[in-house]
Design an enzyme around this catalytic site. Structure first.
Site, PDB file in Angstrom:
ATOM      1  N   SER A   4     -20.657  39.698  14.007  1.00 32.34           N
ATOM      2  CA  SER A   4     -20.486  39.377  12.586  1.00 32.34           C
ATOM      3  C   SER A   4     -21.851  39.068  12.003  1.00 32.34           C
ATOM      4  CB  SER A   4     -19.589  38.138  12.455  1.00 32.34           C
ATOM      5  OG  SER A   4     -19.679  37.606  11.152  1.00 32.34           O
ATOM      6  N   LYS A  16     -20.212  34.232  17.458  1.00 32.16           N
ATOM      7  CA  LYS A  16     -20.608  35.597  17.101  1.00 32.16           C
ATOM      8  C   LYS A  16     -22.058  35.869  17.503  1.00 32.16           C
ATOM      9  CE  LYS A  16     -16.734  37.156  15.998  1.00 32.16           C
ATOM     10  NZ  LYS A  16     -16.154  38.352  16.603  1.00 32.16           N
ATOM     11  N   TYR A  53     -17.474  29.261  15.137  1.00 31.87           N
ATOM     12  CA  TYR A  53     -17.309  30.713  14.941  1.00 31.87           C
ATOM     13  C   TYR A  53     -18.678  31.379  14.854  1.00 31.87           C
ATOM     14  CZ  TYR A  53     -16.210  35.221  12.780  1.00 31.87           C
ATOM     15  OH  TYR A  53     -16.120  36.574  12.507  1.00 31.87           O
TER      16      TYR A  53
END
Ligand SMILES: NC(=O)c1ccc[n+]([C@@H]2O[C@H](COP(=O)([O-])OP(=O)(O)OC[C@H]3O[C@@H](n4cnc5c(N)ncnc54)[C@H](O)[C@@H]3O)[C@@H](O)[C@H]2O)c1
Length: 295
Positions: free
Chosen positions: A184, A203, A199
């Site tokens: 991402s 990533k 998160y």
């Protein structure tokens, strides 16, 4: 003077890409982008970006496809939908799509191993593997429940690792294969205003995992790259945006292109990374984010 290979003057119409005019079922493209005769597998493929990747594969000639997702019923429903959409419309020949749809929890090593066993039993090989299954949650760091952080890492990081490793076990003996780990733009930037520290870190781990595995397997014919999307409109982001149009406006404002991406916008990137078009590319990150990371 070098003669132009393109038509000029009266005949200078755009070269057709429609099947009738090209005289073939498939639109014309560089042959190296083709996924014909390749077995392609996508995790988290029942919906969202994973499902879009499956569509890109079919549109690029893949007829042997594997859909993995948490629930067997979701995976099978997605397979049925794809068959109806492509065979039903005549875009691909009737009964030509061979889709294996299986339940697989990527956070469980045993579940990933079992899924690949079934894939090899059915197709005998796997050529392109995309680890797309992933989750996001928004909690301020001070309130993030520890068990939820562990679950997030189990899916996003360990899931990507188990998927890549299982793929490589079957690719290395054949000396070929392409693996894409979906990272991402959050691997590079800290998203605002929503809090999602674990998160973002997960990533970044996925991106570095791809580079590290790429180096380990570079001389064994297996390529590993990461694909880093910006804000794309999928179920995952719709859940975060539910009832918060202000947040959507903020995301759009922060994106130089001024909008969220359509999952379709990733089709070219995934076909490039998984096909021979990128055969000298490994350990790289391909960002598709409307310019977000450029500022
Ligand atoms: N949508 C975005 O804006 C965006 C941006 C950057 C990166 N990503 C990444 O792209 C990937 C796909 O995101 P999306 O937007 O399509 O999400 P989504 O929620 O729409 O789809 C994710 C899919 O993964 C499946 N899944 C979840 N946990 C699983 C598990 N343990 N095992 C197997 N399957 C599981 C879900 O059932 C679902 O079908 C994720 O890794 C996400 O982090 C998304």
């Amino acid at each position: 003077m070098i003669a132009s290979q393109w038509p000029t003057g009266e005949q200078a119409k755009p070269l057709s890409t429609t099947s009738e005019q090209a005289g073939a079922r498939r639109p014309k493209t560089l042959p190296s982008f083709s996924l014909e005769n390749k077995v392609c597998l996508v995790t988290g493929a029942a919906r969202g970006l994973g499902n879009e990747f499956c569509r890109a594969f079919i549109e690029s000639g893949c007829t042997s496809l594997v859909i993995l997702d948490l629930k067997d019923s979701d995976a099978k429903e997605a397979a049925e939908e794809l068959k109806n959409a492509y065979e039903g419309s005549g875009e691909v020949e009737k009964d030509s799509l061979n889709i294996l749809a299986l339940a697989c929890d990527v956070s469980s090593e045993a579940s990933v191993e079992a899924a690949f066993k079934d894939v090899i039993a059915k197709f005998g090989q796997v050529d392109a593997v995309v680890a797309s299954a992933g989750i996001v949650e928004n909690y301020p760091a001070l309130e993030y429940p520890a068990d939820r952080i562990k679950r997030l890492y189990d899916i996003n990081v360990h899931g990507a690792f188990y998927t890549a490793r299982e793929a490589a076990k079957h690719m290395i003996p054949r000396g070929s294969g392409s693996i894409v780990l979906v990272s991402s733009m959050s691997a590079t930037v800290v998203n605002i205003p929503q809090p999602q520290a674990p998160y973002n870190a997960s990533k970044a781990a996925v991106r570095h995992l791809a580079s590290s595995l790429a180096v380990e397997w570079a001389q064994k014919g297996v390529r590993v790259n990461s694909l880093s999307p910006g804000y794309m409109l999928t179920k995952l982001t719709r859940t975060i945006l539910a009832g918060d149009q202000e947040l959507k406006r903020k995301w759009e404002e922060l994106t130089p292109m001024g909008k969220m991406g359509d999952p379709e916008d990733l089709k070219g990137a995934i076909v490039y990374l998984t096909s021979d078009a990128s055969k000298f590319m490994t350990g790289a990150e391909l960002r598709v984010d409307g310019g977000y990371c450029a500022i």
